[in-house]
Enzyme design. Structure first.
Site, short mmCIF file in Angstrom:
data_model
loop_
_atom_site.label_atom_id
_atom_site.label_comp_id
_atom_site.label_asym_id
_atom_site.label_seq_id
_atom_site.Cartn_x
_atom_site.Cartn_y
_atom_site.Cartn_z
N GLN A 123 0.84 -1.20 0.00
CA GLN A 123 0.00 0.00 0.00
C GLN A 123 0.88 1.25 0.00
OE1 GLN A 123 -2.84 -0.37 3.23
NE2 GLN A 123 -3.45 -2.40 2.58
N CYS A 124 1.14 1.80 1.14
CA CYS A 124 1.82 3.10 1.24
C CYS A 124 3.24 3.08 0.70
CB CYS A 124 1.78 3.60 2.68
SG CYS A 124 0.09 3.83 3.27
#
Length: 178
Positions: free
Chosen positions: A124-125
């Site tokens: 994700q990030c």
């Protein structure tokens, strides 16, 4: 001349979210490599920038975020990576550390050309921050053993995408120099 910085993504975490129980084992496994990267970056005088979610607290600053994380379910995963007095800090509200934050400007003002990404969550990030770093013409390195994931298969795919699509380097943390 190349200048490296270490970007620490979302490590000040309360671990009070839906996927926390899936994430925590991976954070524990990555913690030695993350703390070693932090130590070596600091010793080398490389900029260390924390980019952290603000948990929807729009009046929050890094001290409040740290306090919230230390009061969360796993302070033992926060304390070893707490920012020191020289750390820089960017509050983010979305997946990418660059999205609507001053991170790009900060790195440019520090003459950073190479960005090492550590932290969570790989799929994700970390992935989205790597993409945004790449489109800003920064050389991206992700230490495979110093990022944490929720879903191992997606994390492996994310690292392959960073390597193939962004010309990113995927290395062991011990092989990274600042």
């Amino acid at each position: 001349m190349a200048r490296s910085a270490l970007l620490v993504i979302d490590m000040l975490n309360t671990y009070e979210h839906e996927d926390a129980d899936l994430l925590v084992p991976s954070v524990k496994e990555a913690m030695p490599a993350i703390t070693d990267l932090l130590r070596r970056a600091r010793e080398a005088g490389a900029p260390v920038v924390y980019a952290n979610d603000n948990f929807g607290q729009w009046r929050s600053h890094h001290g409040e975020i740290l306090d919230m994380a230390l009061a969360g379910r796993h302070p033992e995963l926060v304390d070893p990576v707490r920012p020191d007095e020289d750390a820089l800090f960017v509050v983010k509200a979305r997946h990418s550390a660059f999205y609507e934050t001053p991170l790009g400007y900060l790195l440019q003002s520090l003459d950073v050309t190479d960005l090492v990404l550590t932290g969570q969550v790989t799929e994700q990030c970390v992935l989205y921050s790597a993409l945004d770093a790449h489109i800003r013409h920064l050389r991206v390195t992700v230490p495979r053993d110093a990022v944490a994931h929720i879903h191992e298969d997606l994390a492996e795919a994310a690292l392959r995408m960073i390597e193939r699509n962004m010309n990113g380097r995927i290395e062991d943390a011990a092989d990274i120099t600042f």
